[in-house]
Motif scaffolding. Sequence first.
Motif, PDB file in Angstrom:
ATOM      1  N   GLY A   1      18.831   9.884   3.055  1.00 26.34           N
ATOM      2  CA  GLY A   1      19.543   9.204   4.134  1.00 26.34           C
ATOM      3  C   GLY A   1      18.907   7.902   4.554  1.00 26.34           C
ATOM      4  O   GLY A   1      19.202   7.379   5.627  1.00 26.34           O
ATOM      5  N   THR A   2      18.032   7.349   3.730  1.00 29.43           N
ATOM      6  CA  THR A   2      17.260   6.189   4.148  1.00 29.43           C
ATOM      7  C   THR A   2      17.070   5.197   3.011  1.00 29.43           C
ATOM      8  O   THR A   2      17.200   5.550   1.838  1.00 29.43           O
ATOM      9  N   ALA A   3      16.742   3.957   3.387  1.00 27.73           N
ATOM     10  CA  ALA A   3      16.365   2.941   2.394  1.00 27.73           C
ATOM     11  C   ALA A   3      14.848   2.799   2.350  1.00 27.73           C
ATOM     12  O   ALA A   3      14.325   1.818   1.828  1.00 27.73           O
ATOM     13  N   LYS A   4      14.137   3.764   2.899  1.00 24.31           N
ATOM     14  CA  LYS A   4      12.686   3.678   3.040  1.00 24.31           C
ATOM     15  C   LYS A   4      11.936   4.496   1.984  1.00 24.31           C
ATOM     16  O   LYS A   4      10.820   4.941   2.221  1.00 24.31           O
ATOM     17  N   GLY A   5      12.545   4.710   0.826  1.00 25.34           N
ATOM     18  CA  GLY A   5      11.910   5.513  -0.216  1.00 25.34           C
ATOM     19  C   GLY A   5      10.604   4.944  -0.729  1.00 25.34           C
ATOM     20  O   GLY A   5       9.796   5.655  -1.325  1.00 25.34           O
ATOM     21  N   GLY A   6      10.364   3.649  -0.468  1.00 25.72           N
ATOM     22  CA  GLY A   6       9.108   3.032  -0.876  1.00 25.72           C
ATOM     23  C   GLY A   6       7.901   3.684  -0.226  1.00 25.72           C
ATOM     24  O   GLY A   6       6.773   3.537  -0.712  1.00 25.72           O
ATOM     25  N   VAL A   7       8.137   4.425   0.858  1.00 26.93           N
ATOM     26  CA  VAL A   7       7.044   5.102   1.559  1.00 26.93           C
ATOM     27  C   VAL A   7       6.330   6.097   0.643  1.00 26.93           C
ATOM     28  O   VAL A   7       5.130   6.331   0.788  1.00 26.93           O
ATOM     29  N   VAL A   8       7.040   6.654  -0.320  1.00 27.00           N
ATOM     30  CA  VAL A   8       6.436   7.603  -1.258  1.00 27.00           C
ATOM     31  C   VAL A   8       5.325   6.927  -2.055  1.00 27.00           C
ATOM     32  O   VAL A   8       4.248   7.493  -2.264  1.00 27.00           O
ATOM     33  N   ILE A   9       5.580   5.694  -2.475  1.00 25.75           N
ATOM     34  CA  ILE A   9       4.596   4.937  -3.264  1.00 25.75           C
ATOM     35  C   ILE A   9       3.348   4.658  -2.426  1.00 25.75           C
ATOM     36  O   ILE A   9       2.218   4.901  -2.863  1.00 25.75           O
ATOM     37  N   GLY A  10       3.564   4.163  -1.206  1.00 21.94           N
ATOM     38  CA  GLY A  10       2.442   3.811  -0.348  1.00 21.94           C
ATOM     39  C   GLY A  10       1.595   5.000   0.055  1.00 21.94           C
ATOM     40  O   GLY A  10       0.356   4.940   0.022  1.00 21.94           O
ATOM     41  N   ILE A  11       2.252   6.089   0.424  1.00 29.14           N
ATOM     42  CA  ILE A  11       1.508   7.286   0.852  1.00 29.14           C
ATOM     43  C   ILE A  11       0.724   7.869  -0.331  1.00 29.14           C
ATOM     44  O   ILE A  11      -0.425   8.294  -0.170  1.00 29.14           O
ATOM     45  N   SER A  12       1.327   7.884  -1.513  1.00 28.66           N
ATOM     46  CA  SER A  12       0.621   8.364  -2.709  1.00 28.66           C
ATOM     47  C   SER A  12      -0.636   7.539  -2.951  1.00 28.66           C
ATOM     48  O   SER A  12      -1.706   8.072  -3.271  1.00 28.66           O
ATOM     49  N   ASP A  13      -0.506   6.216  -2.778  1.00 33.93           N
ATOM     50  CA  ASP A  13      -1.615   5.310  -3.057  1.00 33.93           C
ATOM     51  C   ASP A  13      -2.702   5.400  -1.988  1.00 33.93           C
ATOM     52  O   ASP A  13      -3.884   5.496  -2.304  1.00 33.93           O
ATOM     53  N   GLN A  14      -2.303   5.395  -0.730  1.00 35.07           N
ATOM     54  CA  GLN A  14      -3.280   5.287   0.345  1.00 35.07           C
ATOM     55  C   GLN A  14      -4.069   6.568   0.593  1.00 35.07           C
ATOM     56  O   GLN A  14      -5.250   6.522   0.938  1.00 35.07           O
ATOM     57  N   PHE A  15      -3.439   7.716   0.409  1.00 32.02           N
ATOM     58  CA  PHE A  15      -4.102   8.967   0.790  1.00 32.02           C
ATOM     59  C   PHE A  15      -4.665   9.750  -0.392  1.00 32.02           C
ATOM     60  O   PHE A  15      -5.430  10.697  -0.198  1.00 32.02           O
ATOM     61  N   LYS A  16      -4.305   9.353  -1.605  1.00 31.00           N
ATOM     62  CA  LYS A  16      -4.847   9.994  -2.809  1.00 31.00           C
ATOM     63  C   LYS A  16      -4.648  11.507  -2.789  1.00 31.00           C
ATOM     64  O   LYS A  16      -5.473  12.273  -3.273  1.00 31.00           O
ATOM     65  N   ILE A  17      -3.555  11.939  -2.160  1.00 30.95           N
ATOM     66  CA  ILE A  17      -3.206  13.359  -2.085  1.00 30.95           C
ATOM     67  C   ILE A  17      -1.888  13.533  -2.835  1.00 30.95           C
ATOM     68  O   ILE A  17      -0.949  12.766  -2.603  1.00 30.95           O
ATOM     69  N   PRO A  18      -1.782  14.503  -3.737  1.00 26.06           N
ATOM     70  CA  PRO A  18      -0.556  14.643  -4.529  1.00 26.06           C
ATOM     71  C   PRO A  18       0.681  14.865  -3.666  1.00 26.06           C
ATOM     72  O   PRO A  18       0.671  15.689  -2.756  1.00 26.06           O
ATOM     73  N   VAL A  19       1.728  14.078  -3.929  1.00 25.48           N
ATOM     74  CA  VAL A  19       3.041  14.362  -3.356  1.00 25.48           C
ATOM     75  C   VAL A  19       3.676  15.405  -4.267  1.00 25.48           C
ATOM     76  O   VAL A  19       3.989  15.113  -5.424  1.00 25.48           O
ATOM     77  N   ARG A  20       3.815  16.621  -3.771  1.00 24.82           N
ATOM     78  CA  ARG A  20       4.283  17.705  -4.626  1.00 24.82           C
ATOM     79  C   ARG A  20       5.810  17.829  -4.646  1.00 24.82           C
ATOM     80  O   ARG A  20       6.409  18.162  -5.672  1.00 24.82           O
ATOM     81  N   TYR A  21       6.440  17.516  -3.498  1.00 24.00           N
ATOM     82  CA  TYR A  21       7.898  17.640  -3.411  1.00 24.00           C
ATOM     83  C   TYR A  21       8.497  16.467  -2.659  1.00 24.00           C
ATOM     84  O   TYR A  21       7.861  15.881  -1.789  1.00 24.00           O
ATOM     85  N   ILE A  22       9.757  16.142  -2.999  1.00 24.06           N
ATOM     86  CA  ILE A  22      10.543  15.195  -2.228  1.00 24.06           C
ATOM     87  C   ILE A  22      11.876  15.841  -1.880  1.00 24.06           C
ATOM     88  O   ILE A  22      12.457  16.576  -2.681  1.00 24.06           O
ATOM     89  N   GLY A  23      12.339  15.557  -0.648  1.00 31.98           N
ATOM     90  CA  GLY A  23      13.607  16.114  -0.176  1.00 31.98           C
ATOM     91  C   GLY A  23      14.715  15.103  -0.317  1.00 31.98           C
ATOM     92  O   GLY A  23      14.616  13.968   0.167  1.00 31.98           O
ATOM     93  N   LEU A  24      15.807  15.507  -0.986  1.00 28.79           N
ATOM     94  CA  LEU A  24      16.874  14.571  -1.336  1.00 28.79           C
ATOM     95  C   LEU A  24      18.242  15.024  -0.842  1.00 28.79           C
ATOM     96  O   LEU A  24      19.265  14.538  -1.322  1.00 28.79           O
ATOM     97  N   GLY A  25      18.272  15.958   0.105  1.00 29.17           N
ATOM     98  CA  GLY A  25      19.553  16.428   0.611  1.00 29.17           C
ATOM     99  C   GLY A  25      19.414  17.765   1.303  1.00 29.17           C
ATOM    100  O   GLY A  25      18.323  18.321   1.432  1.00 29.17           O
ATOM    101  N   GLU A  26      20.561  18.297   1.752  1.00 27.87           N
ATOM    102  CA  GLU A  26      20.563  19.528   2.543  1.00 27.87           C
ATOM    103  C   GLU A  26      20.567  20.790   1.676  1.00 27.87           C
ATOM    104  O   GLU A  26      20.218  21.867   2.149  1.00 27.87           O
ATOM    105  N   GLY A  27      20.997  20.675   0.427  1.00 28.70           N
ATOM    106  CA  GLY A  27      21.156  21.850  -0.417  1.00 28.70           C
ATOM    107  C   GLY A  27      19.839  22.506  -0.800  1.00 28.70           C
ATOM    108  O   GLY A  27      18.783  21.878  -0.780  1.00 28.70           O
ATOM    109  N   MET A  28      19.918  23.791  -1.151  1.00 32.82           N
ATOM    110  CA  MET A  28      18.731  24.558  -1.545  1.00 32.82           C
ATOM    111  C   MET A  28      17.997  23.910  -2.717  1.00 32.82           C
ATOM    112  O   MET A  28      16.779  23.976  -2.806  1.00 32.82           O
ATOM    113  N   GLU A  29      18.761  23.297  -3.626  1.00 34.08           N
ATOM    114  CA  GLU A  29      18.170  22.710  -4.828  1.00 34.08           C
ATOM    115  C   GLU A  29      17.716  21.265  -4.614  1.00 34.08           C
ATOM    116  O   GLU A  29      17.188  20.634  -5.531  1.00 34.08           O
TER     117      GLU A  29
END
Length: 320
Positions: free
Chosen positions: A272-300
């Motif tokens: 629901g956002t145009a702010k997906g670039g946040v994934v790149i920055g958070i991955s880089d700055q915190f050096k902690i694996p991003v394990r999942y991303i949420g892309l909608g309301e459905g179970m999958e």
Amino acid sequence: MGLFSFFSKSKKETLDKGLEKTKQSFFSKITRAVAGKSKVDEDVLDNLEEVLVTSDVGVDTTLNIIKRIEERVARDKYVGTSELNNILRDEISSLLTENNTEDTEGYEIPAGKKPYVIMVVGVNGVGKTTTIGKLAYQFKKAGKKVYLGAADTFRAAAVEQIVIWGERVGVPVVKQQMGSDPASVAFDTLSSAVANDADVVLIDTAGRLHNKKGLMDELSKIKRVMQKVIPDAPHDVMLVLDGSTGQNAFEQAKQFTEATQVSSMAITKLDGTAKGGVVIGISDQFKIPVRYIGLGEGMEDLQPFNRREFVNSLFGEGNL
């Protein structure tokens, strides 16, 4: 192989759709940044820097990416603006790889870690309980016996929500009365899970950021009490962040990583956002694996974060 392995066509379509707003915003900005330019020069790099910052990549990560591109331009002598898309894709992919954000297929549950205990943290409203419910669904679908612990005892809505998810998914939820000690709920959950030979335990926690010391004390107490049942619990501390909040997600990550030992992240609400670039920055700055991303309301629609597929979806297919 991960529990939720293979990147299917339907998952790719969900990813492409979920990142559509980010992609449209990003490329419209890049088009303006290179307008009238045939090669990548200082002006283009200045404009690109602004594009990345306003796309919520973050200042430090942006400067890192710009430095990489400057070095590439200096090395190759001439870089056309037509190549900028591929260069950005390559450099961001390399950045994610260097930060140990490798392609993932979800949880790899180590042998001998039964039940595998995941403590989920994050402020209220980021999609924490929903993420727990979706993870429970995916674990159960993978044939695992799952227990949920309603240890956010400060909000009636949080307990009710996790109970609803438990009923929806068909997994047991351990809860106590409102205002109960969260550590006591965690203790009961792990005790029940061990007694019933569960494979996975997901513990919800309160999403309050009243002060770092209070948060640290609370989460530390939950850990200590869980370790009376399972000495090395929790096996993962997952921080859930709302990707649509952009720079606020960085601040929340900073607060929680200072308060407790976060070992993985899930970034929600990217569809629901145009702010997906946040994934790149958070991955880089915190050096902690991003394990999942949420892309909608459905179970999958909670997907394992796959750096290769993420970058390809954002920039278009190509060899990485």
